[in-house]
Design a protein around this motif. Structure first.
Motif, short mmCIF file in Angstrom:
data_model
loop_
_atom_site.label_atom_id
_atom_site.label_comp_id
_atom_site.label_asym_id
_atom_site.label_seq_id
_atom_site.Cartn_x
_atom_site.Cartn_y
_atom_site.Cartn_z
N ARG A 103 -35.25 -116.31 -53.40
CA ARG A 103 -34.83 -114.92 -53.46
C ARG A 103 -35.73 -114.04 -52.59
NH1 ARG A 103 -31.93 -111.48 -56.64
NH2 ARG A 103 -31.16 -113.25 -57.84
N GLN A 104 -37.04 -114.30 -52.65
CA GLN A 104 -37.97 -113.51 -51.86
C GLN A 104 -37.76 -113.74 -50.37
OE1 GLN A 104 -42.03 -114.19 -52.99
NE2 GLN A 104 -42.81 -112.49 -51.80
N GLN A 105 -37.50 -115.00 -49.97
CA GLN A 105 -37.25 -115.31 -48.57
C GLN A 105 -35.96 -114.63 -48.09
OE1 GLN A 105 -38.86 -116.73 -46.19
NE2 GLN A 105 -37.20 -116.82 -44.68
N ARG A 106 -34.91 -114.68 -48.92
CA ARG A 106 -33.66 -114.05 -48.54
C ARG A 106 -33.82 -112.53 -48.40
NH1 ARG A 106 -28.96 -116.92 -49.93
NH2 ARG A 106 -29.28 -119.13 -49.43
N THR A 267 -32.84 -103.46 -57.34
CA THR A 267 -33.32 -103.78 -58.69
C THR A 267 -32.78 -105.10 -59.23
OG1 THR A 267 -31.50 -102.58 -59.72
CG2 THR A 267 -33.46 -101.31 -59.20
N GLU A 268 -32.16 -105.90 -58.38
CA GLU A 268 -31.45 -107.09 -58.87
C GLU A 268 -32.41 -108.25 -59.15
OE1 GLU A 268 -31.26 -107.40 -54.33
OE2 GLU A 268 -31.38 -105.87 -55.86
N ASP A 269 -33.31 -108.04 -60.09
CA ASP A 269 -34.26 -109.07 -60.50
C ASP A 269 -34.48 -108.99 -62.01
OD1 ASP A 269 -36.20 -110.96 -60.80
OD2 ASP A 269 -37.66 -110.04 -59.44
N PRO A 270 -33.53 -109.46 -62.80
CA PRO A 270 -33.67 -109.35 -64.26
C PRO A 270 -34.92 -110.04 -64.78
CG PRO A 270 -31.82 -110.78 -63.67
CD PRO A 270 -32.26 -110.10 -62.42
N ALA A 271 -35.36 -111.13 -64.13
CA ALA A 271 -36.55 -111.84 -64.60
C ALA A 271 -37.77 -110.94 -64.58
CB ALA A 271 -36.79 -113.07 -63.74
N PHE A 272 -37.87 -110.05 -63.61
CA PHE A 272 -39.00 -109.12 -63.54
C PHE A 272 -39.04 -108.23 -64.79
CE2 PHE A 272 -40.14 -104.70 -62.73
CZ PHE A 272 -41.44 -104.81 -62.30
N PHE A 273 -37.92 -107.59 -65.10
CA PHE A 273 -37.88 -106.69 -66.24
C PHE A 273 -38.16 -107.42 -67.56
CE2 PHE A 273 -35.16 -104.65 -63.04
CZ PHE A 273 -35.73 -103.39 -63.00
N PRO A 295 -25.74 -99.64 -57.47
CA PRO A 295 -24.46 -100.36 -57.48
C PRO A 295 -24.60 -101.78 -56.95
CG PRO A 295 -24.57 -98.90 -55.60
CD PRO A 295 -25.83 -98.66 -56.37
N PHE A 296 -25.81 -102.17 -56.55
CA PHE A 296 -26.03 -103.47 -55.93
C PHE A 296 -26.74 -104.44 -56.86
CE2 PHE A 296 -26.19 -99.98 -52.91
CZ PHE A 296 -25.03 -100.26 -52.19
N ALA A 297 -26.72 -104.13 -58.15
CA ALA A 297 -27.32 -105.03 -59.14
C ALA A 297 -26.31 -105.27 -60.26
CB ALA A 297 -28.61 -104.45 -59.68
N PRO A 298 -25.18 -105.90 -59.95
CA PRO A 298 -24.15 -106.11 -60.98
C PRO A 298 -24.65 -107.03 -62.08
CG PRO A 298 -23.65 -107.40 -59.01
CD PRO A 298 -24.80 -106.50 -58.66
N GLY A 299 -24.37 -106.66 -63.30
CA GLY A 299 -24.75 -107.49 -64.45
C GLY A 299 -26.21 -107.36 -64.86
N LEU A 300 -26.97 -106.50 -64.19
CA LEU A 300 -28.40 -106.39 -64.51
C LEU A 300 -28.62 -105.91 -65.94
CD1 LEU A 300 -31.42 -106.35 -63.72
CD2 LEU A 300 -31.07 -104.00 -62.91
N ARG A 301 -27.95 -104.84 -66.33
CA ARG A 301 -28.15 -104.29 -67.67
C ARG A 301 -27.79 -105.32 -68.74
NH1 ARG A 301 -28.67 -99.57 -70.54
NH2 ARG A 301 -29.05 -98.42 -68.62
N GLU A 302 -26.69 -106.01 -68.54
CA GLU A 302 -26.25 -107.00 -69.53
C GLU A 302 -27.26 -108.13 -69.67
OE1 GLU A 302 -24.45 -105.76 -67.10
OE2 GLU A 302 -23.07 -104.48 -68.24
#
Length: 426
Positions: A103-106, A267-273, A295-302
């Motif tokens: 993920r970090q490389q991408r 913000t698309e990193d649920p593991a961080f939170f 809008p670029f973190a779909p499913g993050l809240r769930e």
């Protein structure tokens, strides 16, 4: 180069930080502010506040960016130009199942396509150029990722002021992987310049592409914060920042309180939170989880809600209200959050994800105000050890308070606006 400020007799009142009424006798000027269409890129410790200060003094200020940030700018009373392109390409979110290292490389690879793409910069320059021809600004003010502003300043022979990063000789990355990233970025910059038929007068490519102004770089951190720079250019003007007061109903409580955020957009990193909140909870603390409004973190809240059913989740918080209540901030190393932590003297745990965030993490460690933790190395034990160290060791809080005093002495956006009133030293 066009002179920045001319002599004049028009007067406009404004108030300084002490509340005293002051009269500006400079001729009002037209300043075109340009930013990438990202909420965090309105800040840099005082970028939007600088525009507001100039408008309050009677100058004509126009902000140009993508529609996503329009509400935030208009709310501060500034006229806004919604550009069809501001030079930033929106890319689809990464797949959530990617391991942290990949993920970090991408993220690094995608960053180049997001902000330095030839076709997007050409489209943005056409859009911004039409406004320049119609509105005829006296100068352009840009944040570091508003690359179209640098091309426009060259094409229309306008003075450029950069707000955010200092101009200077940045250290060359040591790893072969990072050096290869730099080579790709330098090649891309040359490709964009060729496509636009411009020389890149307001760019430098060593060691990585960045917009630069020979006139002025305004930075809302003291010069000492950038101890990693091998040389600092003379056109830099360094400031700091002032707290906006302590909210009387939100004082620090008996449990240590930690803000957990990845900023507003990427913000698309649920593991961080999840990992950060669990580390704080295990130490008896209260995590304040802010997911952003991306809008670029779909499913993050769930995803975060499933893992942390007992933790309140926020889209946004008022930094000036919550920072006086904090014992720790855990974040990615964004300029705005780093700046606010220094202003309020709050220790930091920085988990950098891309770009200059790695530099911010090293600076925080060097300044003694925090620690850094690489995402690929962030095991539960390392999370807990880092959080415990920052909460229990007084040296981080003491050093953070010293930096808060230094930030206050350096002033903020009003002092930066004084530079425009005085012609920026020329």
């Amino acid at each position: 180069m066009v002179a920045l400020m001319g002599a004049g007799t028009g007067a406009c009142p404004y108030e300084n930080n002490n509340g005293f009424s002051i009269i500006s006798v400079m001729k009002p000027q037209r300043w075109l502010f340009v930013s990438a269409p990202l909420w965090g890129h309105l800040d840099y410790g005082g970028y939007l506040e600088l525009a507001v200060a100039l408008a309050r003094r009677g100058h004509r200020v126009l902000w140009a960016s993508g529609p996503m940030v329009q509400e935030a700018v208009v709310r501060r009373g500034l006229p806004f130009v919604p550009l069809p392109s501001a030079g930033w390409r929106w890319l689809p979110p990464l797949r959530p199942e990617l391991p942290p290292a990949e993920r970090q490389q991408r993220r690094r690879e995608r960053a180049l396509d997001a902000w330095l793409h030839p076709e997007e910069h050409a489209r943005a320059l056409r859009a911004l150029g039409s406004w320049i021809e119609a509105w005829r600004p006296d100068g352009i003010v840009a944040e570091p990722f508003a690359g179209v502003a640098a091309w426009a300043a060259e094409r229309y022979d306008l003075p450029l002021v950069v707000v955010g990063f200092p101009a200077g000789h940045w250290p060359v990355p040591r790893t072969l992987e990072a050096q290869e990233d730099l080579r790709r970025a330098q090649d891309r910059l040359a490709e964009v310049a060729s496509a636009l038929g411009l020389a890149g007068r307001y760019w430098r490519a060593d060691p990585f592409p960045q917009i630069t102004s020979p006139l002025a770089h305004i930075v809302f951190f003291p010069a000492a914060w950038f101890s990693d720079l091998e040389a600092i250019d003379p056109q830099n003007r360094f400031f700091g920042g002032l707290p906006r007061g302590r909210a009387p109903d939100l004082q620090r409580g008996p449990r240590p309180r930690a803000l957990i955020t990845l900023g507003s957009t990427f913000t698309e990193d649920p593991a961080f939170f999840i990992s950060a909140a669990r580390a704080v909870q295990r130490l008896g603390g209260e995590p304040v989880v802010v997911l952003g409004r991306s809008p670029f973190a779909p499913g993050l809240r769930e995803a975060v809600r499933r893992a942390l059913p007992d933790v309140p989740l926020h889209d946004w918080v008022d930094y000036d209200r919550i920072f006086p209540t904090l014992d720790l901030v855990i974040h990615h190393g964004g300029m705005a959050t780093t700046h606010k932590a220094l202003v309020y003297g709050v220790p930091q745990l920085i988990v950098p994800h891309a770009g200059e965030q790695h530099l911010q993490a090293r600076r925080a460690e060097r300044a003694g105000v925090g620690r850094a933790l690489r995402p690929a190395e962030a095991t539960p034990d390392r999370w807990r050890e880092a959080v415990a160290d920052l909460l229990k060791e007084d040296r981080y809080r003491e050093q953070a308070r010293r930096w808060a005093a230094q930030m206050a002495r350096a002033g903020g956006p009003e002092e930066a606006a004084d530079l425009f009133e005085g012609g920026l030293g020329i």
